[in-house]
Design a protein around this motif. Structure first.
Motif, short mmCIF file in Angstrom:
data_model
loop_
_atom_site.label_atom_id
_atom_site.label_comp_id
_atom_site.label_asym_id
_atom_site.label_seq_id
_atom_site.Cartn_x
_atom_site.Cartn_y
_atom_site.Cartn_z
N ALA A 149 16.40 3.67 -41.91
CA ALA A 149 16.53 4.15 -40.52
C ALA A 149 15.22 4.78 -40.05
N LYS A 150 14.59 5.55 -40.93
CA LYS A 150 13.32 6.20 -40.58
C LYS A 150 12.23 5.15 -40.35
N SER A 151 12.23 4.12 -41.20
CA SER A 151 11.23 3.05 -41.07
C SER A 151 11.37 2.30 -39.75
N LEU A 152 12.61 2.22 -39.26
CA LEU A 152 12.86 1.45 -38.03
C LEU A 152 13.05 2.35 -36.80
N PHE A 173 22.07 -1.27 -33.97
CA PHE A 173 21.12 -0.60 -34.85
C PHE A 173 21.78 -0.26 -36.19
N SER A 174 23.00 0.26 -36.13
CA SER A 174 23.74 0.59 -37.36
C SER A 174 24.01 -0.65 -38.20
N PHE A 175 24.36 -1.74 -37.52
CA PHE A 175 24.61 -3.02 -38.19
C PHE A 175 23.36 -3.49 -38.93
N LEU A 176 22.22 -3.39 -38.28
CA LEU A 176 20.96 -3.81 -38.90
C LEU A 176 20.62 -2.92 -40.10
N ILE A 177 20.74 -1.61 -39.92
CA ILE A 177 20.41 -0.66 -41.00
C ILE A 177 21.31 -0.90 -42.21
N GLU A 178 22.60 -1.05 -41.95
CA GLU A 178 23.55 -1.25 -43.04
C GLU A 178 23.25 -2.55 -43.81
N THR A 179 22.92 -3.60 -43.08
CA THR A 179 22.59 -4.89 -43.71
C THR A 179 21.34 -4.76 -44.57
N MET A 180 20.32 -4.09 -44.03
CA MET A 180 19.07 -3.91 -44.76
C MET A 180 19.27 -3.04 -45.99
N GLU A 181 20.02 -1.96 -45.86
CA GLU A 181 20.25 -1.05 -46.98
C GLU A 181 21.01 -1.74 -48.11
N THR A 182 21.99 -2.56 -47.73
CA THR A 182 22.76 -3.32 -48.73
C THR A 182 21.84 -4.28 -49.48
N ALA A 183 20.92 -4.92 -48.74
CA ALA A 183 19.99 -5.86 -49.36
C ALA A 183 19.04 -5.14 -50.32
N GLN A 280 15.80 -11.01 -40.80
CA GLN A 280 15.57 -11.45 -39.41
C GLN A 280 16.75 -11.04 -38.55
N PHE A 281 16.48 -10.24 -37.53
CA PHE A 281 17.53 -9.77 -36.63
C PHE A 281 17.56 -10.65 -35.38
N GLU A 282 18.76 -11.09 -35.02
CA GLU A 282 18.93 -11.96 -33.85
C GLU A 282 19.95 -11.38 -32.89
N SER A 283 19.58 -11.32 -31.63
CA SER A 283 20.54 -10.95 -30.57
C SER A 283 20.06 -11.61 -29.27
N PRO A 284 20.90 -11.66 -28.25
CA PRO A 284 20.47 -12.35 -27.03
C PRO A 284 19.23 -11.72 -26.37
N LEU A 285 19.03 -10.41 -26.58
CA LEU A 285 17.91 -9.73 -25.91
C LEU A 285 16.74 -9.39 -26.83
N LEU A 286 16.98 -9.45 -28.12
CA LEU A 286 15.95 -8.97 -29.04
C LEU A 286 15.95 -9.76 -30.34
N ARG A 287 14.76 -10.14 -30.79
CA ARG A 287 14.60 -10.81 -32.08
C ARG A 287 13.51 -10.09 -32.86
N LYS A 288 13.77 -9.85 -34.13
CA LYS A 288 12.79 -9.14 -34.96
C LYS A 288 12.79 -9.74 -36.36
N LEU A 289 11.64 -9.64 -37.02
CA LEU A 289 11.52 -10.15 -38.39
C LEU A 289 10.75 -9.15 -39.24
N TRP A 290 11.29 -8.88 -40.42
CA TRP A 290 10.61 -7.99 -41.36
C TRP A 290 10.49 -8.67 -42.72
N PHE A 291 9.49 -8.24 -43.47
CA PHE A 291 9.40 -8.61 -44.88
C PHE A 291 9.44 -7.32 -45.68
N ILE A 292 10.32 -7.27 -46.67
CA ILE A 292 10.41 -6.11 -47.56
C ILE A 292 9.85 -6.56 -48.91
N SER A 293 8.63 -6.13 -49.20
CA SER A 293 8.01 -6.53 -50.46
C SER A 293 8.46 -5.59 -51.57
N SER A 294 8.30 -6.05 -52.80
CA SER A 294 8.70 -5.21 -53.92
C SER A 294 7.69 -5.33 -55.05
#
Length: 329
Positions: A149-152, A173-183, A280-294
């Protein structure tokens, strides 16, 4: 005990005999017997630092670390300028994994015997162990306290501008954070994520019995053909299920063919050497892509903060929703 009778009956020879007997058992690896003999000797000569030092060594071998430490402390009290007491203390603290404290004890030992190669070796080893332990703890803290959440944080204002309804963007926003945290959790625990697309279904319109919130896409990146048919399916699925947003998670390892990069190739891709996964986040108004390296640190997988990519150059899937320019909802 029969051994206690050895000697002339005077204090000193009897004590020496017990100590020497203890030393014999110690050398033979019978640390329990050695400790018992040192204990008998201590009863006869309670102010002899060598006896406490020897018993501390026996207790250390028996992994009775608290008792060993108490004997080492007594050794130091009885003979404060003797290197051996500090050396014993350092070895016991090392066994307790109290590396900083052990290092301090060995450094005092070195002051009293600067020529000791054994103590110098311990100091070198302990310095490295202390560094490793500290880094391992830092890595564990980073793993345990991933703050997506802080990163985004900056995405919040972008979402609130696009979506006038606060409830609407906050849910996304919560949906995106939850998906990312689970990953991230999955990656930390297993060093992998399953390639999936998660859908934020409309609570009122979506048919829960017909449309699942998760679609597996493990075959999507096998060829341009499977990629194209998978995308067509997902686009239709998003429309039919009345989804409000979607979020793709895919490991970098399965994305191997250049069509995904639109011919950009590795020149524009600075994470070529890093393992990790895309979100990759998809919605009608906003698209975003992140890479989480490890990376692998201290034997543990550690995810880095999500890094925003140019979705125009690096989209993993084409647009899933028909584009809207603004929202009143």
């Amino acid at each position: 005990m029969a051994e206690a009778e050895v000697g002339s009956g005077e204090g000193k020879p009897q004590e020496m005999s017990l100590k020497d007997k203890g030393n014999e058992f110690f050398k033979a690896g019978n640390y329990l017997k050695a400790a018992a003999l040192y204990t008998q000797a201590i009863k006869q000569d309670p102010s002899n630092p060598t006896l406490y030092s020897n018993r501390a060594a026996a207790f250390l071998h028996l992994v009775k670390l608290n008792k060993a430490l108490a004997d080492a402390e007594t050794t130091i009290t009885l003979k404060p300028q003797w290197e051996k007491g500090y050396f014993r203390k350092g070895c016991i603290l090392e066994a307790m994994e109290r590396y900083d404290d052990a290092l301090a004890a060995f450094q005092i030992a070195l002051q009293y015997n600067p020529q000791s190669a054994e103590v110098s070796r311990k100091i070198k080893r302990l310095s490295q162990l202390a560094k490793d332990k500290k880094r391992a703890q830092e890595v564990q803290n980073l793993r345990s306290n991933v703050d997506i959440a802080k990163s985004l944080e900056t995405l919040k204002s972008e979402m609130s501008e696009k979506y006038k309804s606060e409830d609407s963007w906050k849910e996304m926003f919560s949906f995106l954070i939850e998906t990312m945290e689970t990953a991230v959790k999955s990656w930390h625990e297993t060093s992998k994520v399953d390639p999936r697309v998660y859908f934020l279904l409309d609570k009122e319109k979506s048919q829960a019995d017909k449309y699942a919130p998760v679609v597996n896409i493990d075959k999507a990146f096998e060829s341009p053909h499977t990629h194209s048919s998978c995308f067509s399916f997902l686009r239709q699925y998003a429309e039919d299920s009345f989804s409000r947003a979607a979020c793709l998670v895919a490991p970098k390892s399965i994305i191997a063919y250049p069509q995904v990069w639109k011919g950009q190739g590795s020149r524009k891709w600075k994470h070529g050497q890093h393992d990790g996964f895309f979100v990759q986040f998809e919605s009608p108004l906003l698209r975003k892509l992140w890479f989480i390296s490890s990376s692998n640190e201290m034997g543990k997988t550690l995810c880095r903060d999500p890094e925003v990519l140019d979705i125009g150059a690096h989209e993993v899937l084409p647009r899933l929703f028909k584009e809207k320019l603004s929202s009143s909802s």
